[in-house]
Scaffold this motif. Structure first.
Motif, PDB file in Angstrom:
ATOM      1  N   GLY A 249       1.395   4.628  -2.805  1.00 41.44           N
ATOM      2  CA  GLY A 249       1.155   5.987  -2.342  1.00 41.44           C
ATOM      3  C   GLY A 249      -0.152   6.142  -1.603  1.00 41.44           C
ATOM      4  O   GLY A 249      -0.717   7.238  -1.532  1.00 41.44           O
ATOM      5  N   GLY A 250      -0.641   5.044  -1.044  1.00 43.25           N
ATOM      6  CA  GLY A 250      -1.885   5.096  -0.280  1.00 43.25           C
ATOM      7  C   GLY A 250      -3.134   5.032  -1.122  1.00 43.25           C
ATOM      8  O   GLY A 250      -4.254   5.019  -0.590  1.00 43.25           O
ATOM      9  N   SER A 251      -2.998   4.952  -2.460  1.00 45.32           N
ATOM     10  CA  SER A 251      -4.184   4.955  -3.331  1.00 45.32           C
ATOM     11  C   SER A 251      -4.799   3.577  -3.485  1.00 45.32           C
ATOM     12  O   SER A 251      -5.934   3.446  -3.951  1.00 45.32           O
ATOM     13  N   GLY A 252      -4.051   2.517  -3.124  1.00 48.61           N
ATOM     14  CA  GLY A 252      -4.588   1.168  -3.200  1.00 48.61           C
ATOM     15  C   GLY A 252      -4.749   0.673  -4.625  1.00 48.61           C
ATOM     16  O   GLY A 252      -4.221   1.248  -5.580  1.00 48.61           O
ATOM     17  N   THR A 253      -5.532  -0.404  -4.773  1.00 46.58           N
ATOM     18  CA  THR A 253      -5.666  -1.037  -6.085  1.00 46.58           C
ATOM     19  C   THR A 253      -6.746  -0.395  -6.943  1.00 46.58           C
ATOM     20  O   THR A 253      -7.010  -0.859  -8.053  1.00 46.58           O
ATOM     21  N   GLY A 254      -7.381   0.644  -6.448  1.00 47.40           N
ATOM     22  CA  GLY A 254      -8.452   1.271  -7.206  1.00 47.40           C
ATOM     23  C   GLY A 254      -8.017   2.422  -8.081  1.00 47.40           C
ATOM     24  O   GLY A 254      -8.838   3.015  -8.776  1.00 47.40           O
ATOM     25  N   ALA A 255      -6.727   2.745  -8.088  1.00 48.48           N
ATOM     26  CA  ALA A 255      -6.225   3.882  -8.876  1.00 48.48           C
ATOM     27  C   ALA A 255      -5.278   3.389  -9.956  1.00 48.48           C
ATOM     28  O   ALA A 255      -4.656   2.329  -9.837  1.00 48.48           O
ATOM     29  N   TYR A 256      -5.167   4.159 -11.050  1.00 46.17           N
ATOM     30  CA  TYR A 256      -4.152   3.855 -12.057  1.00 46.17           C
ATOM     31  C   TYR A 256      -2.765   3.943 -11.422  1.00 46.17           C
ATOM     32  O   TYR A 256      -2.518   4.736 -10.511  1.00 46.17           O
ATOM     33  N   SER A 257      -1.854   3.155 -11.952  1.00 50.73           N
ATOM     34  CA  SER A 257      -0.446   3.284 -11.578  1.00 50.73           C
ATOM     35  C   SER A 257       0.312   3.922 -12.735  1.00 50.73           C
ATOM     36  O   SER A 257      -0.270   4.270 -13.772  1.00 50.73           O
ATOM     37  N   HIS A 258       1.619   4.055 -12.589  1.00 37.92           N
ATOM     38  CA  HIS A 258       2.499   4.410 -13.693  1.00 37.92           C
ATOM     39  C   HIS A 258       2.246   3.423 -14.835  1.00 37.92           C
ATOM     40  O   HIS A 258       1.904   2.264 -14.602  1.00 37.92           O
TER      41      HIS A 258
ATOM     42  N   VAL B  31       0.024  -6.636  -7.918  1.00 31.46           N
ATOM     43  CA  VAL B  31       0.292  -7.098  -6.554  1.00 31.46           C
ATOM     44  C   VAL B  31       0.653  -8.578  -6.563  1.00 31.46           C
ATOM     45  O   VAL B  31       1.614  -9.007  -5.914  1.00 31.46           O
ATOM     46  N   MET B  32      -0.100  -9.382  -7.320  1.00 31.05           N
ATOM     47  CA  MET B  32       0.171 -10.815  -7.361  1.00 31.05           C
ATOM     48  C   MET B  32       1.540 -11.102  -7.974  1.00 31.05           C
ATOM     49  O   MET B  32       2.228 -12.046  -7.564  1.00 31.05           O
TER      50      MET B  32
ATOM     51  N   GLN C 141       4.161   1.747 -16.673  1.00 29.91           N
ATOM     52  CA  GLN C 141       4.977   0.533 -16.578  1.00 29.91           C
ATOM     53  C   GLN C 141       4.659  -0.275 -15.340  1.00 29.91           C
ATOM     54  O   GLN C 141       5.180  -1.379 -15.194  1.00 29.91           O
ATOM     55  N   GLY C 142       3.832   0.261 -14.455  1.00 30.86           N
ATOM     56  CA  GLY C 142       3.505  -0.420 -13.215  1.00 30.86           C
ATOM     57  C   GLY C 142       4.110   0.287 -12.018  1.00 30.86           C
ATOM     58  O   GLY C 142       4.969   1.175 -12.150  1.00 30.86           O
ATOM     59  N   VAL C 143       3.670  -0.103 -10.838  1.00 28.64           N
ATOM     60  CA  VAL C 143       4.145   0.488  -9.588  1.00 28.64           C
ATOM     61  C   VAL C 143       5.658   0.287  -9.479  1.00 28.64           C
ATOM     62  O   VAL C 143       6.158  -0.842  -9.619  1.00 28.64           O
ATOM     63  N   LEU C 144       6.385   1.359  -9.221  1.00 25.60           N
ATOM     64  CA  LEU C 144       7.853   1.289  -9.209  1.00 25.60           C
ATOM     65  C   LEU C 144       8.361   0.283  -8.180  1.00 25.60           C
ATOM     66  O   LEU C 144       9.275  -0.499  -8.465  1.00 25.60           O
ATOM     67  N   GLY C 145       7.791   0.285  -6.971  1.00 31.86           N
ATOM     68  CA  GLY C 145       8.249  -0.649  -5.946  1.00 31.86           C
ATOM     69  C   GLY C 145       8.071  -2.101  -6.356  1.00 31.86           C
ATOM     70  O   GLY C 145       8.903  -2.967  -6.028  1.00 31.86           O
ATOM     71  N   ILE C 146       6.986  -2.393  -7.081  1.00 34.97           N
ATOM     72  CA  ILE C 146       6.763  -3.766  -7.560  1.00 34.97           C
ATOM     73  C   ILE C 146       7.738  -4.101  -8.681  1.00 34.97           C
ATOM     74  O   ILE C 146       8.268  -5.218  -8.753  1.00 34.97           O
ATOM     75  N   ARG C 147       8.010  -3.113  -9.540  1.00 34.05           N
ATOM     76  CA  ARG C 147       9.021  -3.346 -10.578  1.00 34.05           C
ATOM     77  C   ARG C 147      10.399  -3.605  -9.947  1.00 34.05           C
ATOM     78  O   ARG C 147      11.185  -4.404 -10.466  1.00 34.05           O
TER      79      ARG C 147
ATOM     80  N   GLN D 143       0.830  -1.209   0.000  1.00 32.77           N
ATOM     81  CA  GLN D 143       0.000   0.000   0.000  1.00 32.77           C
ATOM     82  C   GLN D 143       0.861   1.254   0.000  1.00 32.77           C
ATOM     83  O   GLN D 143       0.530   2.248  -0.652  1.00 32.77           O
ATOM     84  N   SER D 144       1.974   1.200   0.710  1.00 34.95           N
ATOM     85  CA  SER D 144       2.887   2.337   0.718  1.00 34.95           C
ATOM     86  C   SER D 144       3.484   2.572  -0.666  1.00 34.95           C
ATOM     87  O   SER D 144       3.639   3.716  -1.107  1.00 34.95           O
ATOM     88  N   MET D 145       3.829   1.485  -1.366  1.00 37.51           N
ATOM     89  CA  MET D 145       4.353   1.609  -2.731  1.00 37.51           C
ATOM     90  C   MET D 145       3.360   2.319  -3.639  1.00 37.51           C
ATOM     91  O   MET D 145       3.751   3.028  -4.574  1.00 37.51           O
TER      92      MET D 145
END
Length: 457
Positions: free
Chosen positions: A82-91, A317-318, A93-99, A78-80
């Protein structure tokens, strides 16, 4: 375009299922649909990430319902975001922390640094494959080398883009090995026909063939692509599904690095949460890593990704959870590893059981499934089958698969949908249903084949 994995036979199977007939779906690598249980810890983390913090990670009783390492990982994810959770668009290429999680996984696997800025989180592997093929193919004179047999996303996408399919034959008599002389011959024939061959597809472990290529064989493919300036599409979604003792998965990137060719060949590698031990097909999680690509070309692929805004956040996330499991000192680690071991062990037993069972049927020849989730048997058809199929306006493989479906309820994919040498017949089947179901399926394969031979002798 045609996509045999969900083509004519499957459409018929769905009709029969709606009428009440029991169907054993072995046509597609969709583990949870045929009884594989989801892994507990990833689902726990994903549920917490999806929940509002007040109802999840910050609820005063959360540790009564969830293990502490699931809670801490959900907070991290959730911190990665930015607190927006799975209901918001990401970058795009995807969430940087997950990349970064993916980059750490690739670096650990290959012993080669990996830049998270070269990672795209995708809706399964198929979205990334589509992006790269769309970038490579601009007209009917552009071609892509694909293995024969192949997974039909490649032939279907090429047909959709108006490009040319350039097949290179895998050697069935030698365990479906990739043969460099066959590649060179296919490439030269395509060039002589005026085809501008742009890219090369390697599926390892193989689909539909189930082979696991040696490090040396992967290296030969990398050298071939470097020699001829071909973009290498490395379909590596089954890298965790290796069952044969003495076999091991080698990534194309590692092979390139070991030969000093990293940066000399453009490699697009793909992985997915749909396969492996997770089997989370419905999450549509996956990633693509681009290695050695020109910055301008990279920018065009980024543009394609951006046009779809981003891949689904639950899939992202998965993907993170696939490449980075619970900590070894966490309370979920032992149960997570036990669940994975049970799934893998059963897959390994089923791979052996189905190959052995099909080989015991007169008229069947089936290479062992060293990896992936499939076997691709060769079936000797009776003399009258071809004429009967022609009278029905179809090919003998499809007629055989429909006969099998109607008589036994087993849904397979005709081998013709994957490509094969002239005169060969057969089908692809998964071994994903439960062990007792697959044991019964092997008996039904035998009974059906005996009846089919008698009918068309």
């Amino acid at each position: 375009m045609e996509y045999a994995v969900r083509g004519k036979v499957v459409i018929e199977a769905d009709k029969l299922a709606r009428s009440g007939k029991s169907i054993i779906y072995t046509n597609i690598g969709n583990p949870h649909s045929v009884g594989q249980s989801p892994l507990t810890w990833p689902r726990q983390v994903l549920s917490l990430v999806d929940l509002p913090p007040s109802a999840g990670v910050d609820h005063p009783d959360v540790l009564k319902l969830y293990p502490s390492d699931a809670v801490s990982r959900a907070r991290e994810l959730q911190s990665m975001m930015g607190g927006s959770g799975t209901g918001a668009y990401s970058h795009s290429q995807g969430v940087l922390g997950i990349r970064q999680d993916v980059a750490d996984f690739c670096a650990s696997r290959d012993g080669v640094p990996c830049d998270p800025d070269l990672i795209f989180l995708t809706n399964g592997a198929s979205a990334g494959i589509s992006h790269v093929l769309q970038t490579c193919v601009s007209g009917e004179d552009d071609g892509v080398m694909i293995p024969i047999p192949q997974y039909p996303i490649y032939s279907a996408t090429l047909a959709l883009l108006g490009g040319r399919q350039v097949g290179y034959a895998l050697d069935e008599g030698n365990g479906w090995e990739a043969n460099v002389s066959s590649m060179e011959r296919s490439l030269q024939e395509a060039k002589d026909a005026g085809v501008n061959v742009r890219a090369f597809v390697l599926i390892n472990p193989g689909n539909p063939t189930g082979q696991v290529l040696s490090k040396e064989a992967v290296g030969e493919v990398v050298k071939f692509c470097a020699k001829h300036g071909l973009v290498l599409l490395a379909d590596e979604v089954y890298q965790e599904n290796v069952y044969c003792e003495g076999k091991a998965f080698t990534s194309c990137k590692k092979a390139a690095a070991d030969m000093g060719l990293l940066g000399e060949v453009e490699i697009a590698s793909f992985h997915s949460t749909s396969k492996g031990i997770f089997g989370e097909c419905g999450r549509r999680g996956g990633y693509m890593e681009l290695t050695g690509f020109d910055k301008e070309v990279f920018g065009q692929i980024y543009k394609l990704a951006s046009s779809g805004l981003c891949s689904g956040l639950p899939g992202q996330v998965m993907t993170s959870l696939m490449v980075k499991g619970p900590p070894s000192d966490g309370e979920s680690f032992s149960s997570f590893e036990r669940e994975k071991g049970e799934i893998f062990g059963s897959l390994k037993r089923r791979a052996q059981m189905v190959a052995d069972g099909l080989n015991a049927i007169p008229g069947f020849t089936c290479n062992a499934a060293e990896g992936a989730m499939y076997v691709f048997p060769r079936v000797t058809m009776p003399p009258g089958a071809a004429a009967a199929a022609a009278a029905e306006g179809t090919n003998v493989d499809t007629m055989y698969a429909l006969s099998l479906l109607r008589e036994t309820g087993i849904c397979v994919v005709p081998a013709a949908g994957f490509g094969q040498e002239e005169g060969r017949s057969g089908f692809r089947t998964t071994f994903l249903p439960p062990e007792e179901t697959m044991e019964e399926a092997v008996r039904m394969f035998k009974t059906h084949h005996e009846g089919f031979v008698e009918k068309y002798k």
